[in-house]
Design a protein around this motif. Structure first.
Motif, PDB file in Angstrom:
ATOM      1  N   HIS A 141       0.963  -1.126  -0.082  1.00  0.00           N
ATOM      2  CA  HIS A 141       0.347   0.076   0.222  1.00  0.00           C
ATOM      3  C   HIS A 141       0.965   1.298  -0.189  1.00  0.00           C
ATOM      4  O   HIS A 141       0.824   2.282  -0.634  1.00  0.00           O
ATOM      5  CB  HIS A 141      -1.035   0.105   1.597  1.00  0.00           C
ATOM      6  CG  HIS A 141      -2.142   0.967   1.735  1.00  0.00           C
ATOM      7  ND1 HIS A 141      -1.088   2.627   2.480  1.00  0.00           N
ATOM      8  CD2 HIS A 141      -3.132   1.811   0.493  1.00  0.00           C
ATOM      9  CE1 HIS A 141      -2.131   3.398   2.303  1.00  0.00           C
ATOM     10  NE2 HIS A 141      -2.903   2.983   1.459  1.00  0.00           N
ATOM     11  N   VAL A 197       1.057   4.159  -2.741  1.00  0.00           N
ATOM     12  CA  VAL A 197       0.779   5.699  -2.865  1.00  0.00           C
ATOM     13  C   VAL A 197       2.083   5.991  -2.759  1.00  0.00           C
ATOM     14  O   VAL A 197       2.449   7.633  -3.568  1.00  0.00           O
ATOM     15  CB  VAL A 197       0.736   5.730  -1.259  1.00  0.00           C
ATOM     16  CG1 VAL A 197       0.679   7.023  -0.737  1.00  0.00           C
ATOM     17  CG2 VAL A 197      -1.097   4.908  -0.888  1.00  0.00           C
ATOM     18  N   TYR A 218      -4.128  -1.582  -5.492  1.00  0.00           N
ATOM     19  CA  TYR A 218      -3.011  -0.858  -5.118  1.00  0.00           C
ATOM     20  C   TYR A 218      -1.707  -2.209  -5.287  1.00  0.00           C
ATOM     21  O   TYR A 218      -1.780  -3.005  -5.169  1.00  0.00           O
ATOM     22  CB  TYR A 218      -2.278  -0.171  -3.622  1.00  0.00           C
ATOM     23  CG  TYR A 218      -3.470   0.286  -2.761  1.00  0.00           C
ATOM     24  CD1 TYR A 218      -2.755   1.501  -2.814  1.00  0.00           C
ATOM     25  CD2 TYR A 218      -4.114   0.068  -2.378  1.00  0.00           C
ATOM     26  CE1 TYR A 218      -3.614   3.348  -2.265  1.00  0.00           C
ATOM     27  CE2 TYR A 218      -5.557   1.476  -1.163  1.00  0.00           C
ATOM     28  CZ  TYR A 218      -4.818   2.594  -1.294  1.00  0.00           C
ATOM     29  OH  TYR A 218      -5.563   3.435  -1.404  1.00  0.00           O
ATOM     30  N   TRP A 277      -1.358   9.521   3.898  1.00  0.00           N
ATOM     31  CA  TRP A 277      -2.175   8.220   3.683  1.00  0.00           C
ATOM     32  C   TRP A 277      -1.597   6.848   3.408  1.00  0.00           C
ATOM     33  O   TRP A 277      -1.879   5.659   4.145  1.00  0.00           O
ATOM     34  CB  TRP A 277      -2.507   8.630   1.939  1.00  0.00           C
ATOM     35  CG  TRP A 277      -3.000   7.471   1.492  1.00  0.00           C
ATOM     36  CD1 TRP A 277      -3.908   5.833   1.047  1.00  0.00           C
ATOM     37  CD2 TRP A 277      -2.843   8.101   0.245  1.00  0.00           C
ATOM     38  NE1 TRP A 277      -4.231   6.509   0.774  1.00  0.00           N
ATOM     39  CE2 TRP A 277      -4.135   6.578  -0.285  1.00  0.00           C
ATOM     40  CE3 TRP A 277      -2.676   8.786  -1.035  1.00  0.00           C
ATOM     41  CZ2 TRP A 277      -4.345   7.390  -2.558  1.00  0.00           C
ATOM     42  CZ3 TRP A 277      -3.278   8.811  -2.489  1.00  0.00           C
ATOM     43  CH2 TRP A 277      -3.968   7.416  -3.343  1.00  0.00           C
ATOM     44  N   ILE A 328       0.074  12.726   1.086  1.00  0.00           N
ATOM     45  CA  ILE A 328       1.335  11.583   1.110  1.00  0.00           C
ATOM     46  C   ILE A 328       1.165  10.728   2.115  1.00  0.00           C
ATOM     47  O   ILE A 328       1.230   9.299   3.064  1.00  0.00           O
ATOM     48  CB  ILE A 328       1.472  11.492   0.347  1.00  0.00           C
ATOM     49  CG1 ILE A 328       1.374  12.427  -1.208  1.00  0.00           C
ATOM     50  CG2 ILE A 328       2.968   9.762   0.269  1.00  0.00           C
ATOM     51  CD1 ILE A 328       0.989  10.865  -1.198  1.00  0.00           C
ATOM     52  N   SER A 333      -8.857   7.320  -6.169  1.00  0.00           N
ATOM     53  CA  SER A 333      -7.770   8.101  -6.013  1.00  0.00           C
ATOM     54  C   SER A 333      -8.206   9.227  -7.534  1.00  0.00           C
ATOM     55  O   SER A 333      -8.307   8.219  -7.679  1.00  0.00           O
ATOM     56  CB  SER A 333      -6.243   8.014  -5.712  1.00  0.00           C
ATOM     57  OG  SER A 333      -5.927   6.855  -6.971  1.00  0.00           O
TER      58      SER A 333
END
Ligand SMILES: CC(C)(COP(=O)(O)OP(=O)(O)OC[C@H]1O[C@@H](n2cnc3c(N)ncnc32)[C@H](O)[C@@H]1OP(=O)(O)O)[C@@H](O)C(=O)NCCC(=O)NCCS
Length: 166
Positions: free
Chosen positions: A19, A23, A87, A39, A36, A122
């Motif tokens: 994940h 990201v 992801y 997240w 970021i 996203s």
């Protein structure tokens, strides 16, 4: 070859690491650093792994493996008809890993009788979900657990009724 299976507790740290890699490696170009950092907070602590394993929303969690390595993750929340997560690590992107995860999430959703799936995409992943037949409902904000707001695209897809076995 990519295989998709359910997460085992021992995979929890790898799940969070994928994940975070996605990201930070793929979505970071589309969001401010403050988003970021909330997240995908680093480092992945033992406490974060423990909290993840509590799974209060009863997410069905999937991992995608390539050559025995976890390179993608996904999650479905049946009670909310929500595709919660998809992801893929930067090194494995654009090889169909995310698509394999979405197909399996949709199969599981149909198996459980869901007629549609919703998601907060996203900005980064919008073209990916469009390619999978999701439609934009509205553009808005998703609130991270920290309270930080991030731009998101609310999307929905109708699922075909599952074939009846006569
Ligand atoms: C979105 C994500 C899961 C896609 O995973 P992936 O394994 O690279 O996706 P796939 O290889 O299965 O792509 C399938 C199709 O989606 C579309 N697609 C995927 N990524 C895309 C991109 N960056 N730009 C445009 N189209 C894209 C393409 O049509 C692609 O087919 P193609 O490669 O033959 O052109 C991955 O890029 C990711 O983890 N992104 C960052 C994290 C994120 O924002 N996740 C979603 C949270 S809601």
């Amino acid at each position: 070859m990519t295989t998709v299976r359910e997460l085992r507790p021992a995979d929890a740290r790898a799940f969070l690491e994928v994940h975070h890699a996605a990201v930070r490696g793929l979505a970071a170009k589309d969001y401010p650093q403050a988003v970021i950092d909330d997240w995908a907070p680093l480092p992945v602590t033992d406490k974060a792994v423990e909290r993840f394993l509590l799974n209060p929303d009863k997410e069905i969690r999937l991992v995608a493996e390539h050559d025995g390595k976890i390179v993608g993750i996904g999650a479905l929340v049946v009670g909310k008809a929500e595709l919660r997560a998809c992801y893929v690590t930067p090194g494995a992107s654009r090889k169909g890993v995310g698509s394999a995860l979405v197909r399996e999430i949709e199969r599981l959703a149909q198996e459980r009788g869901l007629g549609f799936l919703e998601l907060d995409s996203s900005v980064t992943a919008e073209p990916f979900y469009l390619a999978h037949g999701y439609e934009v409902r509205e553009r808005g904000e998703h609130i991270l657990r920290s309270g930080q707001a991030m731009a998101c695209v609310k999307m929905v897809k109708s699922l075909q009724p599952r074939a009846q076995h006569l």
